[in-house]
Design an enzyme around this catalytic site. Structure first.
Site, PDB file in Angstrom:
ATOM      1  N   HIS A  49       0.931  -1.201   0.085  1.00 34.84           N
ATOM      2  CA  HIS A  49       0.006   0.110  -0.034  1.00 34.84           C
ATOM      3  C   HIS A  49       0.829   1.233   0.036  1.00 34.84           C
ATOM      4  O   HIS A  49       0.662   2.173  -0.672  1.00 34.84           O
ATOM      5  CB  HIS A  49      -0.836   0.001   1.282  1.00 34.84           C
TER       6      HIS A  49
ATOM      7  N   GLY B 290      -2.648  -1.782  -7.297  1.00 32.47           N
ATOM      8  CA  GLY B 290      -1.352  -2.590  -7.250  1.00 32.47           C
ATOM      9  C   GLY B 290      -1.509  -3.571  -8.329  1.00 32.47           C
ATOM     10  O   GLY B 290      -2.684  -4.428  -8.721  1.00 32.47           O
ATOM     11  N   GLU B 291      -0.386  -4.343  -9.198  1.00 30.79           N
ATOM     12  CA  GLU B 291      -0.435  -5.216  -9.978  1.00 30.79           C
ATOM     13  C   GLU B 291      -0.550  -6.594  -9.399  1.00 30.79           C
ATOM     14  O   GLU B 291      -1.231  -7.752 -10.032  1.00 30.79           O
ATOM     15  CB  GLU B 291       1.053  -5.331 -10.745  1.00 30.79           C
TER      16      GLU B 291
ATOM     17  N   ARG C  74      -3.976 -10.169   4.101  1.00 36.22           N
ATOM     18  CA  ARG C  74      -4.401 -11.616   4.329  1.00 36.22           C
ATOM     19  C   ARG C  74      -3.170 -12.495   4.842  1.00 36.22           C
ATOM     20  O   ARG C  74      -3.566 -13.532   5.558  1.00 36.22           O
ATOM     21  CB  ARG C  74      -5.289 -12.380   3.169  1.00 36.22           C
TER      22      ARG C  74
END
Ligand code: AMP
Length: 270
Positions: A33, A143-144, A182
């Site tokens: 992030h 984000g990729e 996660r």
């Protein structure tokens, strides 16, 4: 850093700012992030980060409930990153207005996560469209790591809004796992497995780059991962990078994977 909870409050702060860079997140912030925020700070006048765990994009209620939340720590990180505005709306604030037209994803894009997570991207597109309408940012950053999300947002919104949609590369740990909120839900042995899978796919990619014939080994690799690491693979696919079609050349493809380790679903692409 201004912390904002209401849309009318937000309007007061940003209505006169013409070059807002917007980084939507669900919190649980990590260096992935922060890399998006850095990119925004480089090219936008002011940077606005949202923290909103969007209920409509979770296909399973339990997944929504156990999604890691760490607002206090997130705010410390955002302050350190010198973010200008943090928007933390309630679900009521975002979903107060009913949509006129339902979001429908074209059948040809019901692939990868869109096939396995019913309603997920409809929920993502809905919330991102609402955010774009509220904020009217000059740039929005993705984000990729969530490449299909970026792909669909670009498909659906790049002609519709003036906002420029910017892709930022995936940030990985030393062990090659893509950083993800996660990951906090995994124990040490599960992290080890995720790392082995990432390394295996990175090496598989370079083998295909070397000789496209190696792409025929995809099913072998899938079986290897399924049986040796005791994870449940939703999909392991190679797709052309720009259209996500199945026809690809050795220099324009991505390998996509989604799998479950002990009920935690992880995705990645290489
Ligand atoms: P999320 O909070 O998971 O919804 O992610 C918010 C944004 O951060 C999305 O655009 C993600 O693609 C991006 N993101 C998440 N993990 C990473 C990562 N490891 N590297 C780069 N971007 C990421």
């Amino acid at each position: 850093m201004k912390i904002i909870k209401k849309i009318n409050q937000l309007n007061k702060y940003i209505s006169n700012v013409s070059n807002v860079g917007f980084v939507p997140t669900m919190g649980g912030l990590h260096k992935g992030h922060i890399s998006l925020i850095k990119k925004s700070k480089n090219i936008s006048g002011k940077t606005l980060v949202s923290i909103f765990v969007n209920p409509t994009q979770f296909d399973k209620k339990k997944d929504f409930l156990i999604y890691p939340r760490s607002l206090k720590k997130d705010l410390v990180k955002l302050k350190k990153a010198k973010v200008d505005f943090v928007f933390i709306p309630s679900a009521n604030e975002i979903y107060f207005k009913k949509r006129k037209r339902k979001i429908v994803i074209n059948k040809k894009y019901k692939i990868l996560c869109s096939k396995f997570r019913k309603g997920h991207f409809e929920g993502v597109l809905d919330v991102i469209e609402r955010f774009i309408k509220i904020i009217n940012p000059k740039f929005i950053f993705f984000g990729e790591k969530d490449y299909q999300q970026f792909f669909l947002i670009k498909k659906y919104f790049s002609g519709k809004f003036k906002t420029k949609i910017i892709l930022c590369k995936t940030i990985r740990d030393k062990n090659k796992i893509a950083l993800s909120t996660r990951n906090q839900l995994l124990d040490k042995s599960e992290i080890k497995i995720a790392s082995l899978i990432a390394k295996k796919l990175i090496s598989f990619k370079s083998k295909i780059r070397h000789n496209i014939i190696n792409s025929n080994k995809l099913n072998l690799i899938k079986n290897f991962i399924n049986t040796n690491y005791k994870v449940k693979v939703d999909y392991l696919e190679i797709r052309e990078k720009n259209k996500l079609s199945k026809r690809f050349k050795k220099n324009n493809f991505k390998i996509f994977i989604a799998y479950h380790i002990n009920k935690i679903r992880l995705i990645d692409n290489f």
